[in-house]
Design a protein around this motif. Structure first.
Motif, PDB file in Angstrom:
ATOM      1  N   GLU A 157       0.823  -1.197   0.000  1.00 30.45           N
ATOM      2  CA  GLU A 157       0.000   0.000   0.000  1.00 30.45           C
ATOM      3  C   GLU A 157       0.864   1.257   0.000  1.00 30.45           C
ATOM      4  OE1 GLU A 157      -2.876   0.071   3.051  1.00 30.45           O
ATOM      5  OE2 GLU A 157      -3.858  -1.798   2.456  1.00 30.45           O
ATOM      6  N   THR A 158       0.432   2.252  -0.782  1.00 33.29           N
ATOM      7  CA  THR A 158       1.141   3.522  -0.846  1.00 33.29           C
ATOM      8  C   THR A 158       0.845   4.341   0.404  1.00 33.29           C
ATOM      9  OG1 THR A 158       0.921   3.529  -3.257  1.00 33.29           O
ATOM     10  CG2 THR A 158       1.463   5.626  -2.197  1.00 33.29           C
ATOM     11  N   PRO A 159       1.872   4.879   1.060  1.00 34.03           N
ATOM     12  CA  PRO A 159       1.638   5.719   2.242  1.00 34.03           C
ATOM     13  C   PRO A 159       0.753   6.920   1.878  1.00 34.03           C
ATOM     14  CG  PRO A 159       3.961   5.154   2.038  1.00 34.03           C
ATOM     15  CD  PRO A 159       3.305   4.704   0.776  1.00 34.03           C
ATOM     16  N   GLU A 189       3.615  14.205  -4.551  1.00 40.66           N
ATOM     17  CA  GLU A 189       3.267  12.780  -4.590  1.00 40.66           C
ATOM     18  C   GLU A 189       4.238  12.018  -5.482  1.00 40.66           C
ATOM     19  OE1 GLU A 189      -1.557  12.361  -4.019  1.00 40.66           O
ATOM     20  OE2 GLU A 189      -0.766  12.827  -6.007  1.00 40.66           O
ATOM     21  N   GLN A 190       4.489  12.568  -6.661  1.00 40.08           N
ATOM     22  CA  GLN A 190       5.389  11.906  -7.601  1.00 40.08           C
ATOM     23  C   GLN A 190       6.807  11.830  -7.055  1.00 40.08           C
ATOM     24  OE1 GLN A 190       4.444  10.459 -10.507  1.00 40.08           O
ATOM     25  NE2 GLN A 190       2.330  10.965  -9.963  1.00 40.08           N
ATOM     26  N   ALA A 191       7.251  12.908  -6.436  1.00 45.65           N
ATOM     27  CA  ALA A 191       8.623  12.966  -5.943  1.00 45.65           C
ATOM     28  C   ALA A 191       8.847  12.024  -4.765  1.00 45.65           C
ATOM     29  CB  ALA A 191       8.977  14.398  -5.533  1.00 45.65           C
ATOM     30  N   ARG A 192       7.828  11.852  -3.928  1.00 41.55           N
ATOM     31  CA  ARG A 192       7.990  11.062  -2.707  1.00 41.55           C
ATOM     32  C   ARG A 192       7.428   9.645  -2.825  1.00 41.55           C
ATOM     33  NH1 ARG A 192       8.238  13.598   2.596  1.00 41.55           N
ATOM     34  NH2 ARG A 192       9.090  15.700   2.435  1.00 41.55           N
ATOM     35  N   GLY A 193       6.635   9.386  -3.861  1.00 36.39           N
ATOM     36  CA  GLY A 193       6.003   8.087  -3.971  1.00 36.39           C
ATOM     37  C   GLY A 193       4.947   7.867  -2.918  1.00 36.39           C
ATOM     38  N   ILE A 194       4.190   8.932  -2.606  1.00 39.89           N
ATOM     39  CA  ILE A 194       3.142   8.845  -1.597  1.00 39.89           C
ATOM     40  C   ILE A 194       1.827   9.339  -2.198  1.00 39.89           C
ATOM     41  CG2 ILE A 194       4.760   9.191   0.309  1.00 39.89           C
ATOM     42  CD1 ILE A 194       3.826  12.112   0.435  1.00 39.89           C
ATOM     43  N   LYS A 195       0.774   9.227  -1.409  1.00 43.16           N
ATOM     44  CA  LYS A 195      -0.528   9.754  -1.792  1.00 43.16           C
ATOM     45  C   LYS A 195      -0.887  10.886  -0.840  1.00 43.16           C
ATOM     46  CE  LYS A 195      -4.606   9.927  -3.776  1.00 43.16           C
ATOM     47  NZ  LYS A 195      -4.753  10.424  -5.167  1.00 43.16           N
ATOM     48  N   ILE A 196      -1.246  12.056  -1.386  1.00 42.24           N
ATOM     49  CA  ILE A 196      -1.649  13.188  -0.563  1.00 42.24           C
ATOM     50  C   ILE A 196      -3.127  13.460  -0.804  1.00 42.24           C
ATOM     51  CG2 ILE A 196      -1.323  15.638  -0.058  1.00 42.24           C
ATOM     52  CD1 ILE A 196       1.561  15.381  -0.934  1.00 42.24           C
ATOM     53  N   ASN A 197      -3.920  13.275   0.227  1.00 46.71           N
ATOM     54  CA  ASN A 197      -5.350  13.548   0.153  1.00 46.71           C
ATOM     55  C   ASN A 197      -5.646  14.938   0.707  1.00 46.71           C
ATOM     56  OD1 ASN A 197      -5.987  11.108  -0.999  1.00 46.71           O
ATOM     57  ND2 ASN A 197      -6.612  10.123   0.919  1.00 46.71           N
ATOM     58  N   LEU A 198      -6.107  15.841  -0.149  1.00 48.92           N
ATOM     59  CA  LEU A 198      -6.502  17.183   0.289  1.00 48.92           C
ATOM     60  C   LEU A 198      -8.022  17.221   0.429  1.00 48.92           C
ATOM     61  CD1 LEU A 198      -4.329  19.545  -1.957  1.00 48.92           C
ATOM     62  CD2 LEU A 198      -4.052  19.121   0.481  1.00 48.92           C
TER      63      LEU A 198
END
Length: 343
Positions: A27-29, A60-69
């Motif tokens: 799972e993506t953080p 998101e792309q740079a860190r490999g994460i998902k940011i939910n706003l």
């Protein structure tokens, strides 16, 4: 015997873990950020949010994460905004960002965030200093309001020095003006109003206030009031100060509806440098504005959020002042520097 049983159990658990992981992607953080706005229809705030969304996608792309706003609109109600903050905390947001309805109401939100252990970042509407100091993880990202007033007054002063007759249309040596203000008692409205006029007076320009009105930052209300002023004062209005661009555009709307040409219109200035305002600058109906850095505020919010989630010291990483403040700078925008102004 006991040791053999424990060893066998460990093997079984290991095999089950491997089987559970087969064919299943990790799972993506996910980072959850709650953004509470005082009024989403506000042109400047919508620009901040658009920039924040774009920057979040890049992060998101740079860190490999998902940011939910999760962006909410309080529609001018502080009680509604408090409930929205409660929901953010219940949903497990990692950081909450708040554009206050009432800058004197920050203490309640700071206490809620502290109780939940969730950092809170206020932006664009500065809380009372004592409220911000209630907790070490309460922050503010914004610009000093008095500087916007000084720069706005400076735009008018430069034009006056260059060609006084172009502003002083009745030739009496006095600059007659009307003032479109934001919300009553709002710090930005008070300081922008005070310092814009003070800049002219300090430079020796004689001014006369014909009237002022709290149009609550809204274009429509400013249009209606400007229509009334045109009927009452007519050509006596030589200058229109507006605490933000939406109200400046409202004044322009009234002038155009009255059939005035660009040459006949008063000298109109605003604050924010929103995309519609820059278009009006290009068209020549708006004479100047002060760039309130929407992209810079969004970047500051995201930088501060990332520093907090990474466990870094935001004072050192982001460059906070007094442990709580990330100050950005205003810049003036006129037709002369419009190609470099951006949006």
């Amino acid at each position: 015997m006991k040791k053999a049983v424990l060893t066998a159990a460990a093997v079984v658990l290991a095999v089950l873990a491997l089987l559970a992981g087969c064919g299943k992607e990790q799972e993506t953080p996910t980072v959850r950020i709650g953004v509470a706005l005082y009024q989403q229809e506000d042109t400047f705030l919508s620009t901040v949010v658009q920039n924040l969304e774009q920057l979040a996608r890049a992060e998101e792309q740079a860190r490999g994460i998902k940011i939910n706003l999760n962006v909410t609109d309080a529609r001018g109600s502080q009680s509604a905004q408090n409930e929205q903050v409660d929901t953010f905390l219940q949903q497990g947001c990692d950081v909450i960002c708040v554009n206050l309805v009432d800058r004197t109401a920050a203490a309640v939100i700071v206490d809620k965030a502290q109780a939940a252990g969730v950092p809170v970042i206020f932006f664009n509407r500065e809380p009372v200093e004592e409220d911000l100091e209630r907790w070490e993880k309460a922050y503010y990202v914004g610009t000093p309001a008095e500087e916007a007033g000084r720069l706005q007054g400076g735009i008018v002063l430069d034009a006056w020095k260059k060609d006084p007759a172009a502003l002083d249309k009745n030739g009496d040596g006095i600059l007659q003006y009307v003032m479109l203000e934001g919300e009553p008692g709002h710090q930005d409205a008070l300081l922008r109003t005070e310092y814009s006029v003070k800049t002219l007076m300090t430079a020796g320009v004689t001014t006369e206030k014909l009237d002022n009105y709290n149009a609550d930052w809204q274009r429509g209300l400013a249009t209606v009031r400007m229509q009334q002023w045109l009927e009452e004062f007519g050509e006596r209005i030589e200058l229109v100060f507006a605490n933000n661009d939406d109200m400046a555009l409202g004044a322009i709307d009234a002038c155009l509806e009255a059939g005035m040409t660009r040459e006949e219109m008063p000298f109109i200035v605003g604050v924010d440098a929103t995309p519609p305002a820059l278009k009006a600058l290009e068209e020549g109906t708006l004479q100047g504005t002060v760039r309130n850095d929407a992209a810079g505020q969004a970047q500051g919010i995201l930088n501060l959020t990332c520093a907090l989630l990474d466990g870094q010291d935001p004072v050192k990483t982001v460059g906070l002042e007094d442990g709580h403040y990330l100050w950005l700078t205003y810049t003036t925008v006129t037709r002369e520097n419009l190609p470099d102004a951006g949006t």
